[in-house]
Design an enzyme around this catalytic site. Structure first.
Site, short mmCIF file in Angstrom:
data_model
loop_
_atom_site.label_atom_id
_atom_site.label_comp_id
_atom_site.label_asym_id
_atom_site.label_seq_id
_atom_site.Cartn_x
_atom_site.Cartn_y
_atom_site.Cartn_z
N ASP A 298 -0.19 10.68 -4.61
CA ASP A 298 0.94 11.34 -3.96
C ASP A 298 1.15 12.61 -4.79
O ASP A 298 0.21 13.07 -5.46
CB ASP A 298 2.19 10.43 -3.94
CG ASP A 298 3.32 11.00 -3.09
OD1 ASP A 298 3.22 10.96 -1.85
OD2 ASP A 298 4.31 11.53 -3.66
N LYS B 209 0.86 -1.18 0.00
CA LYS B 209 0.00 0.00 0.00
C LYS B 209 0.89 1.22 0.00
O LYS B 209 1.83 1.31 0.79
CB LYS B 209 -0.88 -0.01 1.27
CG LYS B 209 -1.77 1.20 1.41
CD LYS B 209 -3.14 0.93 0.81
CE LYS B 209 -3.91 2.20 0.55
NZ LYS B 209 -3.73 2.78 -0.79
N LYS C 223 5.31 1.80 -3.21
CA LYS C 223 5.24 3.16 -3.77
C LYS C 223 5.50 3.04 -5.26
O LYS C 223 6.15 2.08 -5.71
CB LYS C 223 6.33 4.04 -3.13
CG LYS C 223 6.06 5.51 -3.21
CD LYS C 223 5.12 6.01 -2.12
CE LYS C 223 4.71 7.44 -2.36
NZ LYS C 223 3.93 7.99 -1.23
N THR D 247 -4.30 13.61 5.25
CA THR D 247 -2.87 13.77 5.53
C THR D 247 -2.61 15.11 6.24
O THR D 247 -1.92 15.16 7.26
CB THR D 247 -2.04 13.67 4.24
OG1 THR D 247 -2.44 12.50 3.54
CG2 THR D 247 -0.56 13.60 4.54
P1 NAP Z 1 0.90 17.84 -4.38
O1 NAP Z 1 -0.55 18.05 -4.18
O2 NAP Z 1 1.40 17.48 -5.73
O3 NAP Z 1 1.65 19.18 -3.88
C1 NAP Z 1 3.03 19.25 -3.79
C2 NAP Z 1 3.43 20.65 -3.38
O4 NAP Z 1 4.84 20.70 -3.15
C3 NAP Z 1 3.14 21.68 -4.48
O5 NAP Z 1 2.80 22.89 -3.88
C4 NAP Z 1 4.49 21.76 -5.19
O6 NAP Z 1 4.71 22.95 -5.92
C5 NAP Z 1 5.43 21.69 -4.01
N1 NAP Z 1 6.76 21.29 -4.43
C6 NAP Z 1 7.11 20.21 -5.20
N2 NAP Z 1 8.43 20.18 -5.40
C7 NAP Z 1 8.93 21.25 -4.73
C8 NAP Z 1 10.23 21.76 -4.56
N3 NAP Z 1 11.31 21.14 -5.09
N4 NAP Z 1 10.38 22.87 -3.80
C9 NAP Z 1 9.29 23.51 -3.26
N5 NAP Z 1 8.04 23.05 -3.40
C10 NAP Z 1 7.86 21.96 -4.13
O7 NAP Z 1 1.46 16.74 -3.40
P2 NAP Z 1 0.95 16.35 -1.94
O8 NAP Z 1 0.07 15.18 -2.08
O9 NAP Z 1 0.50 17.55 -1.23
O10 NAP Z 1 2.32 15.81 -1.30
C11 NAP Z 1 3.23 16.67 -0.63
C12 NAP Z 1 4.18 15.84 0.22
O11 NAP Z 1 3.39 15.07 1.17
C13 NAP Z 1 5.02 14.80 -0.52
O12 NAP Z 1 6.23 14.63 0.16
C14 NAP Z 1 4.20 13.52 -0.37
O13 NAP Z 1 4.99 12.35 -0.53
C15 NAP Z 1 3.71 13.68 1.05
N6 NAP Z 1 2.53 12.89 1.41
C16 NAP Z 1 1.37 13.00 0.71
C17 NAP Z 1 0.27 12.25 1.10
C18 NAP Z 1 -1.05 12.40 0.43
O14 NAP Z 1 -2.04 11.82 0.93
N7 NAP Z 1 -1.19 13.16 -0.64
C19 NAP Z 1 0.37 11.37 2.19
C20 NAP Z 1 1.57 11.30 2.90
C21 NAP Z 1 2.64 12.07 2.49
P3 NAP Z 1 4.58 22.96 -7.51
O15 NAP Z 1 3.10 23.06 -7.77
O16 NAP Z 1 5.36 24.16 -7.93
O17 NAP Z 1 5.18 21.67 -8.03
#
Ligand code: NAP
Length: 447
Positions: free
Chosen positions: A166, A90, A126, A209
């Site tokens: 993600d 998962k 993943k 999250t």
């Molecule tokens: P998301 O909706 O795609 O958003 C990612 C955010 O991070 C966007 O604002 C993006 O900006 C920014 N970002 C990406 N690369 C960056 C960089 N190099 N420097 C600064 N900002 C950057 O993704 P998300 O689901 O919120 O996930 C965010 C984090 O949480 C990740 O580490 C992910 O693995 C973790 N996470 C997510 C979940 C979930 O349920 N979604 C669960 C556990 C952990 P841009 O739009 O400019 O790319």
């Protein structure tokens, strides 16, 4: 002890050269888990950790699709099936140009511990692709998702491997992926989580999250007799996790000063309220615009280009963007400015050196595998609802999410409380996550 850890890390390095993020994630676990293994006879001499750092299966595949200009595009798809000792694999799918084997192996490895911490029966995996969703039309996104699933479908299933979203994979992408899976398998099953509400999704999954990250911060603050009311919070990211972390902070009376994306951060001295957050959600989720657009509507705020928000004075920092976005220099600035609590919404956003700074200062610091586990936990609840063919209400799911975050916090205290009373949440999360998986592996023999 140091030599045991070094010998182990050298071995892992030899076998996984050129995978810096994966090695970083392994190092962080090894430093706390190896001493525990040495102290506990049942885990000694069983190569348990060596088995855990080797994925059970790695799948890479070609993804060919056609863009709006009629040109053939070729991307690379991956699924890392890391560990299935306690349940089906998962973990999310990430679509981002930086995706490679090292990033996905680090995420899959962390996922094993995180899923174990939730106490739900989920193994760790993943996947994703180096496909960049930015600037693509809905048609292009659909064709890519369909092409991606036309290979992935043979490797997953509700009792085998259940992917989710993600970075770059939200409700829209999950819809397209599910559509192709259903067509190819001719069955309607809970093979993906993060689905739409009308076709098997769970209430609170999009929020989980971000909400969970704040619930965890709340639990940490409680240990110091404090709460979020009136606290100044600095958030990075403006995607799914950041948006709902901010929403929960606002609900709990905190003042959120920043949000960011890969182009820089916005600083709103008056605080990002519900109305302002709605604008950010529209900008990011509907218009797919840059965060800098915010200052056009709120000219009293500032956009700081090409920087992270850690220089802003705050009580609480919530890194919710990406891995290694907060280094030791940033950590020193946060500490100098009086930050007392860091709860990670992103996966591994703090470098190892930054974590050392937080530990040295003995502030409340939670690693993502504990504090952001609410997302996958609610995915687990979605799987349960799919199996039962039954839906819980919003309040029921939220209550279960709160309970799970509180339980994870308790586990961190159980295994992470040090002699002077300081709670080392990294140690706590790693050992609590390890014990359950290791016990299952021992029971199942050498497979
Ligand atoms: P998301 O909706 O795609 O958003 C990612 C955010 O991070 C966007 O604002 C993006 O900006 C920014 N970002 C990406 N690369 C960056 C960089 N190099 N420097 C600064 N900002 C950057 O993704 P998300 O689901 O919120 O996930 C965010 C984090 O949480 C990740 O580490 C992910 O693995 C973790 N996470 C997510 C979940 C979930 O349920 N979604 C669960 C556990 C952990 P841009 O739009 O400019 O790319």
């Amino acid at each position: 002890m140091k030599s045991n850890i070094e010998a182990f890390l050298n071995l892992v390095k030899e076998r996984n050269n050129n995978e810096p993020e994966f090695l970083q994630a392994v190092e962080e676990v090894a430093e706390t888990v190896i001493p525990y293994i040495v102290e506990h006879e049942i885990y000694n001499g069983k190569s348990i950790l060596l088995r855990m750092v080797e994925p059970e299966r790695v799948i890479t595949f070609r993804v060919c699709w056609v863009n709006d200009a009629g040109e053939i595009q070729v991307n690379r798809g991956y699924r890392i099936q890391m560990n299935s000792a306690i349940g089906p694999y998962k973990g999310g799918l990430r679509f981002h140009p930086t995706v490679n084997m090292s990033i996905l192996k680090f995420l899959a490895f962390e996922q094993v511990f995180k899923n174990s911490l939730t106490t739900l029966p989920m193994g760790g995996g993943k996947g994703g692709s180096d496909f960049d969703p930015k600037g693509k039309s809905d048609g292009e996104i659909m064709r890519f998702c369909h092409a991606f699933m036309s290979e992935l479908f043979r490797h997953i299933g509700p009792n085998t491997d259940v992917p989710a979203g993600d970075m770059g994979v939200g409700a829209r992408e999950i819809g397209f992926l599910f559509g192709m899976y259903k067509k190819l398998k001719n069955e309607f099953t809970g093979v993906l989580t993060g689905k739409g509400l009308s076709w098997g999704g769970s209430l609170i999954r999009p929020e989980a999250t971000g909400y969970g990250t704040v619930y965890f911060a709340q639990k940490m603050l409680e240990t110091k007799g404090q709460d979020l009311e009136g606290k100044h919070v600095v958030v990075s990211g403006s995607g799914n996790v950041a948006q709902y972390a901010v929403e929960k902070c606002i609900q709990l009376g905190a003042k959120v000063l920043t949000m960011s994306d890969s182009s820089g951060y916005i600083y709103d001295n008056e605080g990002i309220n519900t109305e302002k957050l709605a604008l950010i959600m529209e900008l990011k989720n509907v218009k797919r615009a840059r965060i800098s657009e915010y200052i056009k509507t709120y000219p009293n705020s500032k956009f700081i280009k090409a920087k992270t928000p850690w220089e802003v004075k705050c009580d609480i920092a919530l890194p919710c963007a990406t891995q290694n976005e907060l280094n030791d220099e940033d950590a020193k600035v946060l500490l100098k400015n009086g930050c007392i609590c860091v709860s990670e919404g992103a996966n591994m956003p703090s470098t190892i050196k930054a974590v050392r700074e937080f530990h040295k200062a003995k502030i409340l610091y939670a690693p993502g595998k504990a504090s952001n586990a609410g997302g996958v936990a609610t995915s687990g609840l979605e799987m349960t609802q799919n199996s039962l063919r039954f839906n819980w209400t919003r309040d029921e799911v939220d209550l279960k999410l709160k309970e799970i975050m509180a339980n994870i916090h308790d586990s961190c205290i159980k295994y992470g409380k040090t002699e002077d009373g300081y709670i080392d949440y990294v140690k706590g999360a790693n050992i609590a996550g390890f014990v359950k998986v290791a016990d299952a592996m021992l029971a199942q023999g050498i497979v």
